[in-house]
Design an enzyme around this catalytic site. Structure first.
Site, PDB file in Angstrom:
ATOM      1  N   SER A  64      14.180 -89.781  48.960  1.00 37.11           N
ATOM      2  CA  SER A  64      13.227 -89.603  50.054  1.00 37.11           C
ATOM      3  C   SER A  64      13.360 -88.247  50.731  1.00 37.11           C
ATOM      4  CB  SER A  64      13.422 -90.708  51.088  1.00 37.11           C
ATOM      5  OG  SER A  64      14.758 -90.736  51.562  1.00 37.11           O
ATOM      6  N   HIS A 104      14.626 -88.186  58.564  1.00 39.66           N
ATOM      7  CA  HIS A 104      14.121 -87.569  57.347  1.00 39.66           C
ATOM      8  C   HIS A 104      13.467 -86.225  57.693  1.00 39.66           C
ATOM      9  CE1 HIS A 104      14.790 -91.440  55.396  1.00 39.66           C
ATOM     10  NE2 HIS A 104      14.622 -90.814  54.246  1.00 39.66           N
TER      11      HIS A 104
END
Length: 253
Positions: A10, A235
């Site tokens: 990711s 993220h």
């Protein structure tokens, strides 16, 4: 046109960053503005992006993930460039921080408590760190074998947390200190794997130390609830993806 294959988890896929990459599996979290797409656009490469949220080194090398083949199968030997961002899920890096940020009472809930407690198990994280170096080396060796003419770049993870002494609320400091150690070890092992297999390494971790999620100019997002249309918590954000692309393009050119 030069062929570019992007492998990884990711941290390369870009979950939550819109728009979603064309024809990407929805669960992959693959964004059309992740760093592989930005690099491909800037250098006019023909991109094959198989990055997938939740991927481990096993998903790169040999295991199917949610119905998709191992990522390594995307290589056909004609590549000019391969990038690899992997390893964090092997050691439970972000899952540790997610678990640490949840209210303590969640650890006692029968359905989810055991999973949360396992993610907070420091000994288990250390056991995983002890073997991930070999897994990263295996990835580098197999990519080199399948793409012998390509430049192969390991791109390590953007820095998520501030340095010790700066709080990353609401995350507890003991979990942050464990995560900092995991991140530093993972960056070192990634560089070691690159050196051992004739690959190169682009150190996004070092370049982003002043751009952690709690900084005035963050390249990553803080802990919180996922919000549709926004980068996933803990993220890269859009600025972070552009910054990593800058690093890759500068390294190549």
């Amino acid at each position: 046109m030069s062929r570019y294959v992007a492998l990884g988890s990711s941290m390369a896929a870009g979950p939550g960053l819109r728009p979603r990459a064309a024809n990407a599996p929805r669960l992959s979290g693959r964004s059309a503005i992740n760093y592989p797409h930005v690099v491909a656009e800037r250098l006019s490469y023909d991109l094959v992006d198989v990055t997938f949220s939740g991927a481990t080194t096993a998903h790169v090398l040999s295991e199917r993930q949610r119905g998709t083949p191992p990522q390594i199968d995307a290589l056909d030997g004609s590549e000019t460039l391969v990038t690899v961002t992997i390893g964090g899920n092997d050691v439970g890096y972000v899952p540790l921080l997610v678990a640490a940020g949840l209210p303590r009472w969640v650890r006692s809930v029968p359905v989810v408590g055991p999973t949360v407690r396992s993610r907070l198990d420091v000994a288990a994280r250390d056991d995983a760190l002890a073997v991930v170096g070999d897994s990263l080396t295996a990835v580098g060796a197999e990519v080199r074998r399948r793409a012998p003419a390509a430049r192969v770049l390991f791109v390590d993870y953007l820095t998520l947390l501030p340095p010790k002494g700066i709080r990353a609320n609401p995350l507890p400091e003991d979990a942050c200190e464990t995560a900092r150690r995991i991140a530093a070890t993972l960056a070192r092992l990634t560089a070691d794997a690159a050196a051992a297999t004739g690959c190169e390494v682009v150190s996004a971790a070092a370049a982003s130390r002043e751009h952690h999620a709690w900084s005035p100019d963050p390249w990553t997002t803080r802990f919180g609830l996922p919000v549709p249309g926004r980068a996933a918590p803990l993220h890269p954000n859009a600025a972070g993806m552009r910054a990593v692309a800058d690093l890759v393009v500068a390294w190549l050119t």
